[in-house]
Design a protein around this motif. Structure first.
Motif, PDB file in Angstrom:
ATOM      1  N   ASN A 138       0.775  -1.401   0.127  1.00  0.00           N
ATOM      2  CA  ASN A 138       0.382   0.176   0.013  1.00  0.00           C
ATOM      3  C   ASN A 138       1.178   1.367  -0.193  1.00  0.00           C
ATOM      4  OD1 ASN A 138      -2.013   2.036   0.100  1.00  0.00           O
ATOM      5  ND2 ASN A 138      -2.802   0.927   1.654  1.00  0.00           N
ATOM      6  N   PRO A 139       0.981   1.956  -0.915  1.00  0.00           N
ATOM      7  CA  PRO A 139       2.790   3.072  -1.263  1.00  0.00           C
ATOM      8  C   PRO A 139       1.544   4.305  -0.498  1.00  0.00           C
ATOM      9  CG  PRO A 139       0.826   3.560  -3.418  1.00  0.00           C
ATOM     10  CD  PRO A 139       0.088   2.105  -2.453  1.00  0.00           C
ATOM     11  N   SER A 140       0.219   4.397   0.666  1.00  0.00           N
ATOM     12  CA  SER A 140       0.206   5.417   1.219  1.00  0.00           C
ATOM     13  C   SER A 140       1.013   5.227   3.050  1.00  0.00           C
ATOM     14  CB  SER A 140      -1.491   5.596   1.338  1.00  0.00           C
ATOM     15  OG  SER A 140      -1.799   4.550   2.104  1.00  0.00           O
ATOM     16  N   VAL A 141       1.323   3.864   2.724  1.00  0.00           N
ATOM     17  CA  VAL A 141       2.199   3.402   3.929  1.00  0.00           C
ATOM     18  C   VAL A 141       3.477   3.019   3.603  1.00  0.00           C
ATOM     19  CG1 VAL A 141       2.414   1.239   5.932  1.00  0.00           C
ATOM     20  CG2 VAL A 141      -0.273   2.164   5.158  1.00  0.00           C
ATOM     21  N   GLU A 239       8.537  -5.192   1.038  1.00  0.00           N
ATOM     22  CA  GLU A 239       7.784  -3.843   1.767  1.00  0.00           C
ATOM     23  C   GLU A 239       9.293  -2.786   1.985  1.00  0.00           C
ATOM     24  OE1 GLU A 239       5.153  -5.283   4.522  1.00  0.00           O
ATOM     25  OE2 GLU A 239       6.610  -5.960   5.078  1.00  0.00           O
ATOM     26  N   ILE A 240      10.394  -3.879   1.365  1.00  0.00           N
ATOM     27  CA  ILE A 240      11.514  -3.127   1.579  1.00  0.00           C
ATOM     28  C   ILE A 240      12.341  -1.323   1.353  1.00  0.00           C
ATOM     29  CG2 ILE A 240      14.369  -3.009   2.593  1.00  0.00           C
ATOM     30  CD1 ILE A 240      13.143  -6.293   3.227  1.00  0.00           C
ATOM     31  N   PRO A 241      12.102  -2.138   0.113  1.00  0.00           N
ATOM     32  CA  PRO A 241      12.339  -1.648  -1.629  1.00  0.00           C
ATOM     33  C   PRO A 241      11.482  -0.257  -1.410  1.00  0.00           C
ATOM     34  CG  PRO A 241      12.467  -3.565  -1.926  1.00  0.00           C
ATOM     35  CD  PRO A 241      11.970  -3.647  -0.694  1.00  0.00           C
ATOM     36  N   ALA A 242      10.332  -0.420  -1.034  1.00  0.00           N
ATOM     37  CA  ALA A 242       8.604   1.046  -1.361  1.00  0.00           C
ATOM     38  C   ALA A 242       9.469   1.820  -0.273  1.00  0.00           C
ATOM     39  CB  ALA A 242       7.875  -0.114  -0.398  1.00  0.00           C
ATOM     40  N   ARG A 292      18.613   1.234  -4.059  1.00  0.00           N
ATOM     41  CA  ARG A 292      18.233   2.102  -3.562  1.00  0.00           C
ATOM     42  C   ARG A 292      17.061   2.471  -4.346  1.00  0.00           C
ATOM     43  NH1 ARG A 292      19.268   6.116   0.315  1.00  0.00           N
ATOM     44  NH2 ARG A 292      18.897   7.813  -1.642  1.00  0.00           N
ATOM     45  N   ASP A 293      17.880   2.927  -5.311  1.00  0.00           N
ATOM     46  CA  ASP A 293      15.941   4.384  -5.427  1.00  0.00           C
ATOM     47  C   ASP A 293      15.552   3.437  -7.016  1.00  0.00           C
ATOM     48  OD1 ASP A 293      17.078   6.577  -4.175  1.00  0.00           O
ATOM     49  OD2 ASP A 293      17.799   7.196  -5.593  1.00  0.00           O
ATOM     50  N   ASN A 294      16.967   2.814  -7.481  1.00  0.00           N
ATOM     51  CA  ASN A 294      16.191   1.292  -8.859  1.00  0.00           C
ATOM     52  C   ASN A 294      14.893   0.456  -7.475  1.00  0.00           C
ATOM     53  OD1 ASN A 294      17.963   3.090 -10.784  1.00  0.00           O
ATOM     54  ND2 ASN A 294      18.581   1.168 -10.880  1.00  0.00           N
ATOM     55  N   GLY A 295      15.023   0.117  -6.540  1.00  0.00           N
ATOM     56  CA  GLY A 295      14.008  -0.819  -5.893  1.00  0.00           C
ATOM     57  C   GLY A 295      13.079   0.119  -5.752  1.00  0.00           C
ATOM     58  N   TYR A 296      12.705   1.589  -5.256  1.00  0.00           N
ATOM     59  CA  TYR A 296      12.151   2.136  -4.646  1.00  0.00           C
ATOM     60  C   TYR A 296      10.857   2.862  -6.357  1.00  0.00           C
ATOM     61  CZ  TYR A 296       9.104   6.194  -3.378  1.00  0.00           C
ATOM     62  OH  TYR A 296       8.770   7.100  -3.289  1.00  0.00           O
ATOM     63  N   LYS A 297      11.517   2.509  -7.022  1.00  0.00           N
ATOM     64  CA  LYS A 297      10.482   2.841  -7.951  1.00  0.00           C
ATOM     65  C   LYS A 297      10.233   1.620  -8.693  1.00  0.00           C
ATOM     66  CE  LYS A 297      10.850   4.606 -12.894  1.00  0.00           C
ATOM     67  NZ  LYS A 297      12.389   5.678 -13.818  1.00  0.00           N
ATOM     68  N   ILE A 299       8.537  -1.192  -7.355  1.00  0.00           N
ATOM     69  CA  ILE A 299       8.153  -1.205  -6.208  1.00  0.00           C
ATOM     70  C   ILE A 299       6.830  -0.428  -7.032  1.00  0.00           C
ATOM     71  CG2 ILE A 299       7.358  -1.909  -3.653  1.00  0.00           C
ATOM     72  CD1 ILE A 299       9.014  -4.353  -5.501  1.00  0.00           C
ATOM     73  N   HIS A 300       7.289   0.465  -6.459  1.00  0.00           N
ATOM     74  CA  HIS A 300       6.021   1.553  -7.027  1.00  0.00           C
ATOM     75  C   HIS A 300       5.255   1.409  -8.034  1.00  0.00           C
ATOM     76  CE1 HIS A 300       5.479   3.881  -3.127  1.00  0.00           C
ATOM     77  NE2 HIS A 300       7.339   2.733  -2.761  1.00  0.00           N
ATOM     78  N   GLU A 301       6.305   1.563  -9.532  1.00  0.00           N
ATOM     79  CA  GLU A 301       5.000   1.106 -10.577  1.00  0.00           C
ATOM     80  C   GLU A 301       4.822  -0.511 -10.877  1.00  0.00           C
ATOM     81  OE1 GLU A 301       8.542   1.862 -13.028  1.00  0.00           O
ATOM     82  OE2 GLU A 301       8.036   3.805 -13.289  1.00  0.00           O
ATOM     83  N   LYS A 302       5.512  -1.093 -10.356  1.00  0.00           N
ATOM     84  CA  LYS A 302       5.262  -2.840 -10.901  1.00  0.00           C
ATOM     85  C   LYS A 302       4.457  -3.474  -9.295  1.00  0.00           C
ATOM     86  CE  LYS A 302       7.079  -2.207 -14.644  1.00  0.00           C
ATOM     87  NZ  LYS A 302       6.677  -2.320 -15.727  1.00  0.00           N
TER      88      LYS A 302
END
Length: 326
Positions: A138-141, A239-242, A292-297, A299-302
């Motif tokens: 859940n990207p709000s969390v 959750e971690i990369p997010a 880290r930034d690649n992982g964040y992107k 997860i939040h895209e896929k």
């Protein structure tokens, strides 16, 4: 305007009674964006339940029955109705005979499993009914809370006590999470390492769960995790990369198939090399932050609950369309 499918979800309100598991419940409620959803929380016979509702479902989804119906009500008579029905499966190591009997006796049309390789290995005869529905965030969390990175290394979750071998006088990690045990053994005296224990399945809302848990992840430069000895694609992989934290993890087949790439959006490691890799990425800030930034992107895209909600409702619509054309 396209008509939304009507879905009856048979699930306990565990988001309130077990807030640690709210992330799982969020995957279900996200379907409300794409379907007309009604919830039923109590044990009962499905025909009685349907009569009591001012709602005629196109599809019935029964949540996971494992561990003595901890997350779902006990529902009788599912096999006696013609409405298409599906179920959710999380832990494959739960009693396989009970699962098989449930699939057969209730004439389940589709099995939405959160694991792929483990499910197909355990239940090969149900391959045609299998549909992979992996975990999501859940990207709000689970997001970048932009807090100070106070921890160099973080380990959170269940670990087991360590037994001393009386012959060799060595400490041997045992339990469900051997990778985590090894990390704790080797890292516990390393400066900058923090371990936060499992809060318990019935942890209170103000414990390290949900937003508090996500904020804690955000405080770390590097977070260790694994898929347990069962090799599951557990929620922590997402959750971690997010939370924009570098994940050092023992990979499992499912996450590699989902697009996780070593050195690109996470760092793959094992019990023999995690220490060296952790020290390398702590020292090499630019590489660490790029991954880290690649992982964040990624997860939040896929891998968000909205993506999963669209996947499951689209599949249900296809199933209903196929049944209608038969």
């Amino acid at each position: 305007m396209k008509k939304k499918p009507k879905i009856l979800v048979l699930i306990k309100p565990f988001n309130k009674t077990m807030p640690k598991h709210k992330a799982k419940y969020d995957m279900i409620t996200a379907m409300e964006k794409y379907a007309e959803v009604k919830y039923w929380h109590k044990n009962g016979h499905i025909k009685t339940i349907l009569k009591s509702l001012n709602f005629k479902p196109d599809f019935i989804l029964h949540y996971d029955i494992a561990w003595n119906y901890a997350l779902a009500p006990m529902i009788n008579g599912l096999g006696s109705i013609s409405i298409p029905k599906g179920c959710v499966v999380i832990d494959i190591h739960f009693n396989r005979k009970i699962r098989k009997d449930y699939f057969k006796n209730n004439k389940i049309d589709v099995i939405f499993s959160l694991t792929k390789s483990s499910f197909l290995k355990a239940f090969p005869t149900f391959k045609k009914k299998f549909k992979w529905w992996p975990f999501a965030i859940n990207p709000s969390v689970f997001k970048d809370y932009k807090v100070k990175k106070n921890y160099d290394f973080l380990l959170m979750g269940q670990v087991y006590d360590h037994q001393k071998n009386s012959r060799t006088k060595t400490i041997t990690p045992i339990g469900k999470y051997p990778f985590r045990d090894e990390v704790l053994l080797k890292m516990r005296k390393v400066p900058g390492f923090v371990h936060r224990p499992h809060p318990g399945h019935h942890a209170k809302m103000n414990s390290l769960v949900n937003a508090n848990y996500a904020k804690e992840i955000s405080k770390a430069h590097i977070f260790f995790t694994c898929g347990s000895r069962y090799k599951y694609p557990v929620l922590k992989y997402f959750e971690i990369p997010a939370c924009r934290t570098l994940m050092l993890a023992e990979p499992v087949p499912d996450i590699l198939e989902l697009g996780f790439k070593d050195g690109e959006n996470f760092v793959a490691c094992n019990r023999d090399n995690f220490y060296e890799k952790a020290m390398y990425y702590l020292k090499n800030e630019n590489e660490r932050e790029l991954i880290r930034d690649n992982g964040y992107k990624f997860i939040h895209e896929k891998h968000t609950i909205s993506v999963r909600a669209l996947e499951i409702t689209s599949y249900i619509e296809e199933l209903l369309k196929t049944n209608k054309n038969k």
